[in-house]
Design an enzyme around this catalytic site. Structure first.
Site, PDB file in Angstrom:
ATOM      1  N   ASP A 249       0.816  -1.214   0.000  1.00  0.00           N
ATOM      2  CA  ASP A 249       0.000   0.000   0.000  1.00  0.00           C
ATOM      3  C   ASP A 249       0.856   1.273   0.000  1.00  0.00           C
ATOM      4  OD1 ASP A 249      -2.430   1.243  -0.048  1.00  0.00           O
ATOM      5  OD2 ASP A 249      -2.703   1.237   2.118  1.00  0.00           O
TER       6      ASP A 249
ATOM      7  N   CYS B 226      13.462  -8.664  14.814  1.00  0.00           N
ATOM      8  CA  CYS B 226      12.984  -7.413  14.212  1.00  0.00           C
ATOM      9  C   CYS B 226      13.671  -7.115  12.888  1.00  0.00           C
ATOM     10  CB  CYS B 226      13.201  -6.262  15.193  1.00  0.00           C
ATOM     11  SG  CYS B 226      13.027  -4.650  14.446  1.00  0.00           S
TER      12      CYS B 226
HETATM   13  S1  SF4 Z   1      17.307  -1.225  16.943  1.00  0.00           S
HETATM   14 FE1  SF4 Z   1      15.106  -1.152  16.644  1.00  0.00          FE
HETATM   15  S2  SF4 Z   1      14.795  -1.451  14.451  1.00  0.00           S
HETATM   16 FE2  SF4 Z   1      16.872  -2.133  14.946  1.00  0.00          FE
HETATM   17  S3  SF4 Z   1      16.690  -4.325  15.361  1.00  0.00           S
HETATM   18 FE3  SF4 Z   1      16.498  -3.293  17.341  1.00  0.00          FE
HETATM   19  S4  SF4 Z   1      14.338  -3.006  17.638  1.00  0.00           S
HETATM   20 FE4  SF4 Z   1      14.621  -3.439  15.471  1.00  0.00          FE
END
Ligand code: SF4
Ligand code: SF4
Length: 371
Positions: A277, A326
């Site tokens: 999107d 993440c």
């Molecule tokens: S610093 Fe933030 S974006 Fe980078 S891996 Fe860790 S949690 Fe994820």
């Protein structure tokens, strides 16, 4: 058995209001054709036919309609969609969803949405004052009262809905006011959508969320939410649900939460298909749904290119405790919720640091309430 989801924009970028921060107005302004108008019935029919090509008995399909403002396509468009779906011979369960600003919704819409069990996302920006600052009609007037009337109509009809709240930087200072509003209005399901800078922004806008504000908003919200949970009431906040799903259930329920893009199949009103999107741009057009099935579209070079466009997130991520879970997050949300330009702070890291030590307690409390 597979479950496929697509996002359909039956009225392209057309909208009956003028939200000051609208990301789709920005994205569409970067295309050769800003708005593809309303989806024709022939296109809709072919779209349904081709969406079924790769499905087999027992599969599930979610058709999520959004915009612009998707109700501008008219109720007849949706009745046709349901009729086209019913003409298909495969035994596929179809779920419908609609994201709306709520302005055109009346009793006729409600009867239809209820009959076909649409899950509706209704946009209300968390607090009347902040809603009316940004979500204005073409004459600049706030739309809060009308949207609240739509919410009440949904309650009357027993329509399933969640509230979509755009989290601007100013609103993110007001976690307490926002939580109180949710309680006063008995809103059980809420999703906060980070307000983003324009795709090719040269400088930051006043609306765009920053990682610091993201962290402080969720920091406060979490305290209110947990206290409420401890008192026996569970309110669904999408990010907290996503974190529980990932860190307890091992399920991915938000795009980008593991740092990888997924092909979302966004279908514009002319039938053109895009991967996300945030990137409904000419250079990302994968093809046309009138001409191909999803598998064929997925196999296009442009899909692979999109999936591989992964920027390196720099030293802060590489030394982060949560890196594996993440991996830098969603590339488009980078400046709004993840690592700051100075590489000295990450909003998401801060939220995880606060949330994760409570996950067993949360699981137990939610389990107790569910019994
Ligand atoms: S610093 Fe933030 S974006 Fe980078 S891996 Fe860790 S949690 Fe994820
Ligand atoms: S840019 Fe973000 S939302 Fe879009 S596909 Fe990638 S991770 Fe998902």
């Amino acid at each position: 058995m597979k479950h496929i989801s697509v996002l359909v924009k039956p009225a392209s970028a057309l909208c009956n209001i003028r939200c000051k921060y609208c990301f789709y107005a920005d994205v569409s302004s970067l295309r050769e054709v800003r708005s593809f108008g309303k989806m024709k019935s022939e296109t809709a029919e072919k779209m349904i036919e081709h969406l079924f090509v790769d499905l087999v008995d027992g599969d599930e399909l979610t058709l999520a309609f959004q915009g612009g403002e998707p109700t501008l396509a008219g109720l007849t468009y949706y009745k046709n969609i349901v009729a086209f779906v019913e003409q298909q011979t495969k035994n596929v369960t179809v779920h419908y969803a609609l994201q709306t600003n709520g302005l055109l919704i009346n009793e006729r819409w409600c009867q239809f949405l209820k009959e076909h069990q649409f899950l509706v996302g209704l946009s209300i920006d968390g607090h009347p004052l902040y809603h009316d600052l940004n979500r204005v009609d073409p004459k600049g007037r706030g739309t809060f009262q009308k949207v609240l009337a739509t919410k009440e109509l949904f309650d009357t009809y027993g329509i399933e809905y969640n509230i979509l709240c755009v989290l601007t930087n100013p609103l993110a200072k007001e976690a307490k006011k926002v939580y109180r509003f949710l309680q006063e209005q008995s809103i059980q399901y809420v999703q906060f959508i980070p307000c983003l800078d324009e795709l090719e922004a040269k400088k930051r806008s006043s609306y765009a969320l920053t990682p610091q504000r993201f962290a402080s908003f969720y920091g406060q919200l979490f305290k209110f939410w947990l206290a409420e949970l401890q008192s026996g009431h569970y309110r669904s906040v999408k990010l907290f649900d996503d974190l529980m799903n990932l860190f307890v259930g091992g399920r991915v329920t938000a795009c980008g939460i593991l740092g990888n893009c997924q092909i979302q199949y966004v279908i514009e009103a002319d039938g053109s298909v895009y991967p996300c999107d945030f990137y409904v741009l000419d250079e990302y057009r994968m093809g046309y749904i009138q001409e191909s099935g999803l598998k064929e579209l997925f196999e296009q070079e442009i899909s692979k290119k999109f999936l591989c466009e992964k920027p390196d997130y720099g030293a802060f991520c590489h030394s982060c405790l949560f890196q594996k879970a993440c991996n830098g997050g969603c590339k488009r949300m980078k400046d709004a919720i993840y690592v700051t330009k100075g590489q000295d702070f990450c909003g998401y890291q801060q939220v995880l640091t606060q949330f994760l030590p409570h996950k067993e307690e949360i699981m137990e409390l939610v389990g107790r309430i569910a019994k």
